[in-house]
Design a protein around this motif. Structure first.
Motif, PDB file in Angstrom:
ATOM      1  N   GLU A 135       1.035  -1.031   0.248  1.00 45.40           N
ATOM      2  CA  GLU A 135       0.053   0.005  -0.186  1.00 45.40           C
ATOM      3  C   GLU A 135       0.739   1.266   0.104  1.00 45.40           C
ATOM      4  OE1 GLU A 135      -3.024   0.109   3.028  1.00 45.40           O
ATOM      5  OE2 GLU A 135      -3.868  -2.033   2.180  1.00 45.40           O
ATOM      6  N   GLN A 164      -8.567   1.913  -4.094  1.00 43.40           N
ATOM      7  CA  GLN A 164      -9.283   1.993  -2.755  1.00 43.40           C
ATOM      8  C   GLN A 164     -10.328   1.078  -2.565  1.00 43.40           C
ATOM      9  OE1 GLN A 164      -9.890   6.222  -2.652  1.00 43.40           O
ATOM     10  NE2 GLN A 164      -8.115   6.471  -1.460  1.00 43.40           N
ATOM     11  N   ARG A 167      -9.112  -2.450  -2.348  1.00 34.35           N
ATOM     12  CA  ARG A 167      -8.703  -2.882  -1.062  1.00 34.35           C
ATOM     13  C   ARG A 167      -9.714  -2.941  -0.132  1.00 34.35           C
ATOM     14  NH1 ARG A 167      -4.427   2.099  -0.441  1.00 34.35           N
ATOM     15  NH2 ARG A 167      -2.740   1.236  -1.960  1.00 34.35           N
ATOM     16  N   GLN A 169     -11.504  -0.121   0.898  1.00 33.65           N
ATOM     17  CA  GLN A 169     -11.562   1.147   1.741  1.00 33.65           C
ATOM     18  C   GLN A 169     -12.546   1.808   1.246  1.00 33.65           C
ATOM     19  OE1 GLN A 169      -7.463   2.520   0.655  1.00 33.65           O
ATOM     20  NE2 GLN A 169      -6.667   1.447   2.515  1.00 33.65           N
ATOM     21  N   PRO A 172     -12.826   6.148   1.910  1.00 35.85           N
ATOM     22  CA  PRO A 172     -12.016   6.723   1.389  1.00 35.85           C
ATOM     23  C   PRO A 172     -12.334   6.886  -0.333  1.00 35.85           C
ATOM     24  CG  PRO A 172     -10.663   5.691   2.760  1.00 35.85           C
ATOM     25  CD  PRO A 172     -12.077   5.024   2.734  1.00 35.85           C
ATOM     26  N   SER A 173     -12.709   5.617  -0.778  1.00 32.17           N
ATOM     27  CA  SER A 173     -13.028   5.661  -2.185  1.00 32.17           C
ATOM     28  C   SER A 173     -14.089   6.439  -2.369  1.00 32.17           C
ATOM     29  CB  SER A 173     -13.361   4.086  -2.526  1.00 32.17           C
ATOM     30  OG  SER A 173     -13.830   4.002  -3.800  1.00 32.17           O
TER      31      SER A 173
END
Length: 418
Positions: A135, A164, A167, A169, A172-173
């Protein structure tokens, strides 16, 4: 040879003429600046000027030759760097396609350092690094891509959002994609990614707001948008019905508010109507479910909705039967309506009328439901043989994919029994 000879003759003639002029009159030149003076003849001054001219000309030629050599060296160096960069980029992309992530990252980063357009190299290297679950390196490569080409912010941010999302996430995405929508509001790929994030976050309210945008921009096939709409609205209904900490009446109001917010075209979808009906029944509002179905059928006739209407028990079974009976005047040959009428007659304990309706429905369009309802009713009326005959006549409705197998003859079977 002749040209050289002529040139020498001309030079000799010019020299003789200049010599004669110098003897006749040497001339006089005085240069004065503040307390400094220079005295000389005009011929000496001309000679000095000629010498200075040629000296300056030679110096400029040397400088130009130096610049040309420097430019040639720079061009050669840039060409060499480009050649190396192309070669390493090709190796890196080949390794990336083959799944050799470490080699791909190494070659692509080295190529980016020599390339005059490093954006693609850094983005591909970031993908290779992501596949290695590194990452920190992935984020660094994305930042290098952003720094190398600031005007490609949308491209870099899309890659960042994809990584993102991969992952897991999601928050955040989502933040990255919302920023992208402000930068590129008509980018359909950003809309697709945003749709994926909303689905994974179960943010059905936000997804319902996005769906019209997806349809307007033709970001997805219409069939897929319809499927998303069904999923979205179904989840919103279930969420409203599952609200905890409030009384059933408030739940019903919330459920009704969500239902009325659904576009009418989608509210006719049989799966959505059926789910809404189930939720109303679960909350003890089967009468409201019957009324909602009745209103939908009046606005838009649908065989599936009519069939569902016969499964719902309204507050007043007799009035429910009267409503369905009025529909028959306009739709006398509707198998679904005849099946519903038979079921409503059973709710009102009108057994023989129910039998007739079931028989008519079965005659118009043989169906499992009509056969099952008729056989069940006949058996409770004591007409076992009639029910058995119906089952034998419509065996294909029960199982229509049985393999062809040999059967015993009735005479042989009777002989074995005796």
């Amino acid at each position: 040879m002749k040209k050289l000879f002529l040139l020498l003759l001309v030079l000799l003639a010019v020299g003789a003429w200049l010599g004669q002029k110098m003897v006749e009159d040497s001339g006089y030149v005085l240069l004065a600046y503040k307390n400094t003076t220079i005295e000389t003849s005009i011929w000496v001054m001309l000679f000095v000027l000629v010498v200075l001219f040629f000296a300056l000309h030679g110096t400029l030629n040397l400088i130009n030759r130096g610049r040309k050599r420097s430019w040639k060296f720079t061009a050669w160096r840039e060409h060499r760097n480009q050649r190396i960069s192309r070669r390493k980029t090709l190796k890196g992309l080949t390794a990336l396609a083959q799944g050799n992530w470490a080699q791909a990252q190494k070659q692509l980063v080295q190529a980016a350092e020599r390339s005059d357009l490093p954006l693609i190299n850094y983005l591909a290297a970031a993908k290779a690094s992501h596949e290695q679950n590194n990452e920190v390196a992935t984020d660094e490569l994305l930042q290098k891509a952003r720094s190398s080409t600031p005007e490609a912010e949308v491209t870099v941010a899309i890659s960042q959002a994809e990584i993102q999302l991969a992952r897991g996430q999601l928050e955040p995405s989502l933040a990255t994609l919302l920023r992208l929508r402000s930068l590129a509001p008509k980018n359909t790929y950003v809309m697709k990614l945003l749709k994926d994030v909303y689905v994974r976050l179960s943010d059905w309210s936000a997804l319902s707001d996005l769906l019209p945008v997806l349809r307007k921009n033709q970001a997805l096939p219409e069939e897929q948008i319809r499927s998303l709409e069904l999923q979205c609205y179904t989840k919103q209904l279930e969420s409203a019905a599952a609200s905890s900490g409030i009384d059933p009446e408030t739940q019903l109001k919330t459920l009704g508010r969500v239902w009325h917010s659904i576009p009418l075209e989608r509210a006719r979808d049989i799966e959505l109507v059926q789910r809404y009906t189930e939720l109303l029944i679960k909350l003890g509002a089967e009468g409201r479910a019957e009324q909602n179905l009745r209103d939908l059928i009046k606005r838009h006739w649908d065989e599936k909705l009519v069939s569902l209407y016969g499964r719902v028990q309204g507050e007043y079974p007799q009035k429910q039967l009267q409503h369905a009976d009025q529909w028959q005047r306009r739709h006398p040959d509707s198998p679904a309506l005849l099946l519903t009428l038979g079921r409503l007659c059973m709710r009102n304990q009108k057994w023989q009328e129910a039998v007739q309706y079931f028989e008519q429905s079965l005659a118009l369009e043989p169906s499992r439901d009509a056969l099952a309802e008729l056989v069940r009713l006949l058996r409770h009326l004591g007409e076992q043989s009639r029910a058995q005959t119906l089952l034998e006549q419509h065996m294909q409705l029960i199982a229509n994919d049985l393999p062809m197998l040999p059967m015993p003859e009735e005479a042989d079977l009777a002989a074995k029994v005796s």
